[in-house]
Scaffold this active site. Sequence first.
Site, PDB file in Angstrom:
ATOM      1  N   SER A  47     -24.502 -20.770 -56.253  1.00  0.00           N
ATOM      2  CA  SER A  47     -24.921 -19.966 -55.297  1.00  0.00           C
ATOM      3  C   SER A  47     -24.385 -18.627 -55.137  1.00  0.00           C
ATOM      4  O   SER A  47     -25.015 -17.339 -54.642  1.00  0.00           O
ATOM      5  CB  SER A  47     -24.434 -20.482 -53.979  1.00  0.00           C
ATOM      6  OG  SER A  47     -25.050 -21.636 -53.296  1.00  0.00           O
ATOM      7  N   GLY A 226     -29.963 -16.432 -53.970  1.00  0.00           N
ATOM      8  CA  GLY A 226     -31.119 -15.708 -53.706  1.00  0.00           C
ATOM      9  C   GLY A 226     -31.759 -15.568 -52.546  1.00  0.00           C
ATOM     10  O   GLY A 226     -30.976 -16.168 -51.298  1.00  0.00           O
ATOM     11  N   CYS A 251     -27.257 -25.219 -46.915  1.00  0.00           N
ATOM     12  CA  CYS A 251     -27.078 -23.905 -47.062  1.00  0.00           C
ATOM     13  C   CYS A 251     -28.523 -23.267 -47.491  1.00  0.00           C
ATOM     14  O   CYS A 251     -29.351 -23.104 -46.622  1.00  0.00           O
ATOM     15  CB  CYS A 251     -26.103 -23.383 -48.370  1.00  0.00           C
ATOM     16  SG  CYS A 251     -25.684 -21.770 -48.307  1.00  0.00           S
ATOM     17  N   LEU A 252     -28.834 -23.166 -48.759  1.00  0.00           N
ATOM     18  CA  LEU A 252     -30.400 -22.681 -49.096  1.00  0.00           C
ATOM     19  C   LEU A 252     -31.242 -23.785 -48.444  1.00  0.00           C
ATOM     20  O   LEU A 252     -32.398 -23.475 -48.117  1.00  0.00           O
ATOM     21  CB  LEU A 252     -30.474 -22.400 -50.667  1.00  0.00           C
ATOM     22  CG  LEU A 252     -31.807 -21.942 -50.897  1.00  0.00           C
ATOM     23  CD1 LEU A 252     -32.153 -20.562 -50.390  1.00  0.00           C
ATOM     24  CD2 LEU A 252     -31.607 -21.613 -52.457  1.00  0.00           C
ATOM     25  N   GLN A 255     -31.960 -23.135 -44.873  1.00  0.00           N
ATOM     26  CA  GLN A 255     -33.040 -22.127 -44.522  1.00  0.00           C
ATOM     27  C   GLN A 255     -34.495 -22.355 -45.088  1.00  0.00           C
ATOM     28  O   GLN A 255     -35.193 -22.045 -44.472  1.00  0.00           O
ATOM     29  CB  GLN A 255     -32.527 -20.877 -45.531  1.00  0.00           C
ATOM     30  CG  GLN A 255     -31.088 -20.159 -45.159  1.00  0.00           C
ATOM     31  CD  GLN A 255     -30.283 -19.270 -46.225  1.00  0.00           C
ATOM     32  OE1 GLN A 255     -31.125 -19.257 -47.551  1.00  0.00           O
ATOM     33  NE2 GLN A 255     -29.229 -19.048 -45.938  1.00  0.00           N
ATOM     34  N   ASN A 293     -20.895 -20.035 -47.764  1.00  0.00           N
ATOM     35  CA  ASN A 293     -21.088 -19.030 -48.641  1.00  0.00           C
ATOM     36  C   ASN A 293     -22.656 -18.558 -48.589  1.00  0.00           C
ATOM     37  O   ASN A 293     -23.554 -19.406 -49.145  1.00  0.00           O
ATOM     38  CB  ASN A 293     -20.918 -19.848 -50.038  1.00  0.00           C
ATOM     39  CG  ASN A 293     -21.375 -18.736 -51.320  1.00  0.00           C
ATOM     40  OD1 ASN A 293     -21.766 -17.443 -50.978  1.00  0.00           O
ATOM     41  ND2 ASN A 293     -21.652 -19.323 -52.417  1.00  0.00           N
ATOM     42  N   PHE A 296     -27.752 -14.856 -46.276  1.00  0.00           N
ATOM     43  CA  PHE A 296     -28.999 -14.904 -45.524  1.00  0.00           C
ATOM     44  C   PHE A 296     -28.683 -15.743 -44.218  1.00  0.00           C
ATOM     45  O   PHE A 296     -27.998 -16.860 -44.499  1.00  0.00           O
ATOM     46  CB  PHE A 296     -30.335 -15.456 -46.304  1.00  0.00           C
ATOM     47  CG  PHE A 296     -30.532 -14.348 -47.361  1.00  0.00           C
ATOM     48  CD1 PHE A 296     -31.816 -13.259 -47.151  1.00  0.00           C
ATOM     49  CD2 PHE A 296     -30.060 -14.161 -48.347  1.00  0.00           C
ATOM     50  CE1 PHE A 296     -31.835 -12.490 -47.807  1.00  0.00           C
ATOM     51  CE2 PHE A 296     -30.310 -13.282 -49.477  1.00  0.00           C
ATOM     52  CZ  PHE A 296     -31.440 -12.294 -49.013  1.00  0.00           C
ATOM     53  N   HIS A 337     -21.179 -25.761 -46.082  1.00  0.00           N
ATOM     54  CA  HIS A 337     -20.797 -26.682 -47.036  1.00  0.00           C
ATOM     55  C   HIS A 337     -19.825 -27.899 -46.822  1.00  0.00           C
ATOM     56  O   HIS A 337     -18.880 -27.773 -47.029  1.00  0.00           O
ATOM     57  CB  HIS A 337     -20.304 -26.018 -48.195  1.00  0.00           C
ATOM     58  CG  HIS A 337     -21.488 -25.105 -49.133  1.00  0.00           C
ATOM     59  ND1 HIS A 337     -21.796 -25.635 -50.270  1.00  0.00           N
ATOM     60  CD2 HIS A 337     -21.851 -23.925 -48.931  1.00  0.00           C
ATOM     61  CE1 HIS A 337     -22.775 -24.439 -50.635  1.00  0.00           C
ATOM     62  NE2 HIS A 337     -22.742 -23.588 -49.758  1.00  0.00           N
ATOM     63  N   GLU A 339     -19.413 -30.458 -48.135  1.00  0.00           N
ATOM     64  CA  GLU A 339     -18.635 -31.085 -49.268  1.00  0.00           C
ATOM     65  C   GLU A 339     -17.426 -30.482 -49.324  1.00  0.00           C
ATOM     66  O   GLU A 339     -16.348 -30.938 -50.037  1.00  0.00           O
ATOM     67  CB  GLU A 339     -19.483 -31.002 -50.697  1.00  0.00           C
ATOM     68  CG  GLU A 339     -19.319 -29.689 -51.654  1.00  0.00           C
ATOM     69  CD  GLU A 339     -20.264 -28.550 -50.596  1.00  0.00           C
ATOM     70  OE1 GLU A 339     -19.902 -27.414 -51.196  1.00  0.00           O
ATOM     71  OE2 GLU A 339     -20.973 -28.925 -49.801  1.00  0.00           O
TER      72      GLU A 339
END
Length: 370
Positions: A47, A226, A251-252, A255, A293, A296, A337, A339
């Site tokens: 990430s 990204g 996370c991503l 989104q 982390n 965005f 996260h 984990e």
Amino acid sequence: MHKKAYLLLEDGFLIEGIAIGKIGTSGGEICFNTGMTGYQEIYTDPSYYGQIIVNTTAHIGNYGALDEEQESDKPKIAGLVVNDFAQEFSRKSGKESLQQYLERTGVVGISNVDTRMLVRYIRSKGAMNAIISSELSPEQLKEEIKKVPSMEGLELSSKVTTREAYFVGDPNASIKVAVLDLGIKKSIIENLASRGCYCKVFPAKTSFDEMAAWEPDGYFISNGPGDPSTMGYAINTVKKAVETKPVFGICLGHQLLALSNDISTYKMHHGHRGLNHPVKNILTGRGEMTSQNHGFAVSEKDIANNPNVEVTHVHLNDNTIMGIRVKGKNAFSVQYHPEASPGPHDSRYLFDQFLDMIRAEVRDRQKVTN
């Protein structure tokens, strides 16, 4: 003798320090992580691809490096900024010094920087591009930094994903999970496998039909680097997955679940990165200390106007959206996260929640079949 290095921010702010890691030049978006430990896990988290990391902890490198603590095959960061850098390490299980590790893996860094001052500067000015060099002059860096691309509008998952699908876990396990690797951490897959999942990890741009052909019981959408708004290919995959089997995103992946429900994302001022972010689970009322982390976030306004999505978790510092679920579907996600490698482990229950969701759906299907 120590070699001089420079850190130049895109607004012209220049810092002089001492070179660490590989002698060279590297640029990316500068951001900071407040974690007191786990520097190797941070550096190898995909990430962070394309980002220069500032460690806020004063002493870095004091426990060396150990390959078993990597979250991917090698560091993914674009550069490293620290205050006091330990050339020697004291942990018995450490295999090499952090300097040896950074040199071997090609990471350019700078030490002897007042990181407390630098973090205050970033918090005030916001995340921006920067460049580190132990070989170029400040004047040369002013030209080089112009070549560093903005993180906003940048698609990076395809650069860090696996090139070929692979399997993790017991082939005889009762639950099969298709994992979309957008820059996944090793410990996320281990959390699924240790709970009795047989995982097939697919490259980022794998079509939904190819993943579905494996006949999984659920879909996991991973973290990664990204701008999520550039990832039409993944948004489409998530949209189709939600209509079929249970879906869990981190996370991503969180989104992308939002984007697949027409909820926009935005670039944060300086993001959340560290091991001490307080989150409230709205469904249970419990607080969690979380590992985060991300630069965005999901639009609070869009969710408020969307009847199909419900907020499940919020950040207690700034009220940003930390978790959602899709109404009427077995699909949920969190921005942080669970984990949490390394710690805290307050949120690992979310993996159990995902598997409970899968088991319930499998039982329902069996009842219909019988």
